[in-house]
Design an enzyme around this catalytic site. Structure first.
Site, short mmCIF file in Angstrom:
data_model
loop_
_atom_site.label_atom_id
_atom_site.label_comp_id
_atom_site.label_asym_id
_atom_site.label_seq_id
_atom_site.Cartn_x
_atom_site.Cartn_y
_atom_site.Cartn_z
CB THR A 31 -0.70 -0.11 1.36
OG1 THR A 31 -1.78 -0.98 1.35
CG2 THR A 31 -1.65 1.34 1.43
CB SER A 33 2.62 7.31 -2.95
OG SER A 33 3.92 7.32 -2.11
CD GLU A 106 1.19 -2.18 4.58
OE1 GLU A 106 1.12 -1.27 3.34
OE2 GLU A 106 2.35 -1.68 5.57
C1 5RP Z 1 1.54 1.78 4.33
C2 5RP Z 1 2.91 1.51 4.19
C3 5RP Z 1 3.59 2.29 3.24
O1 5RP Z 1 4.30 1.30 2.67
C4 5RP Z 1 4.77 3.33 3.65
O2 5RP Z 1 3.74 4.10 4.51
C5 5RP Z 1 5.42 4.02 2.57
O3 5RP Z 1 4.27 4.64 1.68
P1 5RP Z 1 4.77 5.51 0.54
O4 5RP Z 1 5.12 4.73 -0.45
O5 5RP Z 1 3.49 6.43 0.27
O6 5RP Z 1 5.89 6.34 0.96
O7 5RP Z 1 3.43 0.95 5.11
O8 5RP Z 1 1.05 1.22 5.48
#
Ligand code: 5RP
Length: 220
Positions: A31, A33, A106
């Protein structure tokens, strides 16, 4: 206009992760970006794979909108590959995750996966985990009990007020922890009654890290 270097790093890492996607595979999808770039790339290979296991409602919606078949983890069993981002990553592939709130699903998918490929931009690399506040998913009635226990461990928990996880729980973001032994801290926080999941991924770290599109082998 030139692309933001962090976005470029995320995009390159996401594209590189396609190297581990094989014909007929069930792919676990994280999950965030960075993963959003991976989903865009995976969509072009959607007819090659069997489908994807999603780690959040948000990811499930993105996968479906790109025509990628969703597969339930209970039906899939163990899966060959999990691709996800992180908020912080140390040289051993140990991670802080959960900035996007999807840490529990996750962690479940990471556990079921034979290979966990973590995709990052260089800003997420650290020598010692803990600069990013550590997310802890809690059963709502245990919020203040868990917060007291986390304070006793030296952290400053802040309730992510108004945010409810896909599992109906709340999140405490713990600031100020010095995480010298991530495996021990993961175990200790997991044992507090009311904790659903701690966003430390140390017992089951990433197997491969891709930073700005370059592959790193944890611990080497
Ligand atoms: C979500 C997560 C994401 O992997 C983490 O927050 C990184 O997110 P992004 O790729 O948007 O920087 O652990 O629960």
């Amino acid at each position: 206009m030139s692309e933001d270097p962090r976005e470029r790093g995320k995009r390159l890492s996401a594209l590189k992760a396609l190297d581990w996607v094989e014909e007929g595979m069930v792919v676990g999808v994280g999950t965030g970006s960075t993963v959003a770039y991976f989903i865009e790339a995976l969509a072009k290979r959607r007819h090659d794979i069997e489908g994807a296991v999603a780690s959040s409602r948000d990811t499930a919606a993105k996968l479906e909108s790109r025509g990628i078949r969703l597969i339930d983890l209970n039906a899939a069993g163990d899966i060959p590959l999990y691709v996800d981002g992180a908020d912080e990553c140390d040289p051993y592939g140990r991670l802080i995750k959960g900035g996007g709130g999807a840490l529990t699903r996750e962690k479940i998918i990471a556990e079921a996966a034979a290979r966990f490929v973590c995709i990052l931009d260089a800003s997420k690399q650290v020598e010692l985990l803990g600069r990013f506040p550590l997310p802890v998913e809690v059963i709502p009635m245990a919020r203040s009990l868990v917060a007291r226990k986390l304070r006793a461990l030296g952290g400053l928990p802040v309730w992510r007020e108004g945010y409810v996880t896909d599992n109906g729980h709340w999140i405490l973001d713990v600031h100020g922890l010095s995480i010298l032994d991530p495996v021990a801290l993961e175990r200790e926080i997991n044992q507090i009654p009311g904790v659903v999941t701690v966003g430390l991924f140390a017992r089951r770290p990433a197997d491969l890290i891709v930073v700005d599109g370059e592959v790193r082998h944890p611990g080497r």
